[in-house]
Structures are given as C-alpha cells and as structure tokens.
Design an enzyme around this catalytic site. Sequence first.
Site, PDB file in Angstrom:
ATOM      1  N   LYS A  43     -45.336 -38.159  25.528  1.00 41.48           N
ATOM      2  CA  LYS A  43     -46.285 -37.167  25.029  1.00 41.48           C
ATOM      3  C   LYS A  43     -47.017 -36.560  26.224  1.00 41.48           C
ATOM      4  CE  LYS A  43     -50.283 -36.478  22.071  1.00 41.48           C
ATOM      5  NZ  LYS A  43     -51.090 -37.005  20.970  1.00 41.48           N
ATOM      6  N   LYS A 101     -42.912 -34.888  22.841  1.00 42.19           N
ATOM      7  CA  LYS A 101     -43.919 -33.980  22.313  1.00 42.19           C
ATOM      8  C   LYS A 101     -44.659 -33.291  23.446  1.00 42.19           C
ATOM      9  CE  LYS A 101     -48.132 -34.150  19.649  1.00 42.19           C
ATOM     10  NZ  LYS A 101     -49.182 -34.973  19.147  1.00 42.19           N
TER      11      LYS A 101
HETATM   12  C1  PBG Z   1     -53.787 -36.860  18.701  1.00 36.57           C
HETATM   13  C2  PBG Z   1     -52.674 -35.997  18.273  1.00 36.57           C
HETATM   14  C3  PBG Z   1     -52.497 -34.704  18.721  1.00 36.57           C
HETATM   15  C4  PBG Z   1     -51.401 -34.183  18.052  1.00 36.57           C
HETATM   16  C5  PBG Z   1     -50.897 -35.193  17.216  1.00 36.57           C
HETATM   17  N1  PBG Z   1     -51.699 -36.326  17.383  1.00 36.57           N
HETATM   18  C6  PBG Z   1     -53.330 -33.886  19.627  1.00 36.57           C
HETATM   19  C7  PBG Z   1     -53.744 -34.407  20.915  1.00 36.57           C
HETATM   20  O1  PBG Z   1     -53.131 -35.297  21.503  1.00 36.57           O
HETATM   21  O2  PBG Z   1     -54.766 -33.904  21.396  1.00 36.57           O
HETATM   22  C8  PBG Z   1     -50.898 -32.798  18.229  1.00 36.57           C
HETATM   23  C9  PBG Z   1     -50.041 -32.230  17.165  1.00 36.57           C
HETATM   24  C10 PBG Z   1     -49.924 -30.756  17.184  1.00 36.57           C
HETATM   25  O3  PBG Z   1     -50.420 -30.061  18.090  1.00 36.57           O
HETATM   26  O4  PBG Z   1     -49.321 -30.232  16.240  1.00 36.57           O
HETATM   27  N2  PBG Z   1     -53.660 -38.182  18.733  1.00 36.57           N
END
Ligand code: PBG
Length: 332
Positions: free
Chosen positions: A202, A256
């Site tokens: 991520k 991601k």
């Molecule tokens: C946070 C989380 C995020 C997303 C999913 N879980 C945002 C972040 O890490 O700030 C992002 C998903 C998206 O942008 O569609 N734990």
Amino acid sequence: MRPTLAAFPATRLRRTRQSAAVRALVQENSLSVGDLIWPVFLCDGTDVVQPVASMPGVNRLSVDRVVQAAREAHALGIPAICLFPYTDPAKKTADCAEAWNPDNLSNTATRAIKDAVPDIAIMTDVALDPYNSMGHDGFVVDGKIINDETVEALVKQALSQARAGADIIGPSDMMDGRIGAMRSALESEGFKDVMLLSYAAKYASAFYGPFRDAVGASGALKGDKTTYQMNPANSDEALRLVERDLAEGADMVMVKPGMPYLDICRRVKDTFGAPTFAYQVSGEYAMIAGAAQNGWIDGEKAMLESLMCFKRAGCDGVLSYFAPQVARLLNG
Ligand code: PBG
C-alpha cells in the site's frame, strides 16, 4: 526462446483483429462479475443516502440501506462487499476505542448483512484512522506513529470484526507484524476460516483523497502517512512486503492504488502466484467518473477498460467503486 515471427506479408498481425468473432477467439484475458469486490461507505441513521461530493455516483449508506445494497450486489453476482464506516467525529478519540466496539457501525452493518444476505462475502477494514482523533492508521505519540501498541489495538479490532461475522479481514494499516499477530489471535479464538486479505503493498498516495472525505478522515489527519505507507518510487520493497505478509499468514494480498501500480501487480503475481487483488481507489474512480460527467471521456468504456487492465496485469480480482455499474453492464 521466443520463435521469430515470419516476415511480412506472411505475418499480418491484423488478421486476428479483423472481426469481432476473431477478436473474441484470441482474447487473452476477461473480466467477469466474479472478479469484483465492492467497497461501500456506511453512515449512521435510517434510510440515509448521502452523496460523496468528490465521488460522483457514490453514496454513504445507513445500515438498512447497505443491507439493500448487499442484496442487490448479491443478485448481480458480486461475490464480496467491503465496509468502510464514516464515524461520528464525537466518537473519534486518541485511544480509538470505537474501533473494537462490538456495536460500532462496521460491526452492526456486518451482522445485518450476514443476517439478510448470508451468501455475500463481507470484507472489513482494519486500521485506526476512522476512529482516530489524529486521523492516522496507528496511535500517535509525540508526533510518531507507534507500531507495536497499534498492532495490539488492530488485533482487538480484527477480533471484533470476526465476532460480528466478517469473512475477509483487510488490514490496511501498514504496521509491521500485524498479519502474524492477527492470524494467531484468530486461530486461538476459533476463527480458523476467517481470511486475511493483506493490504501488503500500500503506497502513500494522493489518490486516496476522496476516500478520506467519504469516511470523514481528511479533517483529522495531520501530516502524511509516509512513515508507514510505501514510497511510490519503490518496487522491490513491495515484493518484500508481500513475501512477509504471506509468510505471516495472509491468504490473499493487495496492491493499492491500482492503475498507477499495474507493474507491481504483475511482479507480485509472477513472483508469488498468490491470490492477488488491486484496489482501484477513490481518486482513480473520481478521475474516471468526473471526466465522464463532464463529457470528456466515455465513462462506461473507460470503466471497463480500466478494470480489464487489472486482469491483464495478473490480478485475480479488483476492489472497485464501479462494481455494481460494471456488473449490470456485464450481465447485459
Ligand atoms: C485507511 C484506508 C484508506 C483507503 C482504504 N483504507 C486511506 C488511507 O490510507 O488514507 C483508501 C481507499 C480509497 O482511496 O478508495 N486505512
């Protein structure tokens, strides 16, 4: 070694592109409804449908409405739904206790969906950000995100989700050691079949902006997430993270965001052969939906193309806000 192609005109690569019939025969990848996980946003109340301004076509739904949405998703053949709560700012604290409240929004929705639509798989999110007055995925002490204490809290959160009936737990926090800690807690509490879909690679991405609006985390967040989420410049590090998470007991892994990271999807799939997912995140959705809304691109075609690209890159499935829309199209 690759055989050498015969020279033109013996080889005319356009021959196999000449008609829809032949193109269908030689098509290498396909997208099906079974590839989709649908992320949905939850909010308090009854009969509430709140549009998310930065994600045209996406709404926050109250529990009764999300049950209805899950029913529709199941009827469309979508295998899984993924829950993200918009938490009342009054319930956000530095100790994030709402994260493992058995009656929090996510757990309440999980029970209601399980009850009404038992055959759809429910995925939940493990991270403290929706519940944290500091807006981070982990506890903040003296301006630092502290790892090990956060992992203890994440384990409590994951167990509360398993008790509510979650099928797939999605740790999105990027702390070290969380997969192993959750796996052993799940095993010892009797949740032997609960799956872990690790957000393994991520990245610290600007493409999460609309999501943070949707879950109400943008206001609280101070600074950025670069001490735990990955540097977009790195690729080998993604493989080390995936390897580590698989070794700790992840059943499936995720990359991601999605579209800007298709090279990572391919490397992960080729290296490990594990069930590999990509998250087509909020900013990716917003770009396509926003451009389509303005008449700048053909929204349906761009949506289908973007999702097919994940399959071509080696993904087994995709988390996408387009899931119901694309399922309707694919089902004709
Ligand atoms: C946070 C989380 C995020 C997303 C999913 N879980 C945002 C972040 O890490 O700030 C992002 C998903 C998206 O942008 O569609 N734990």
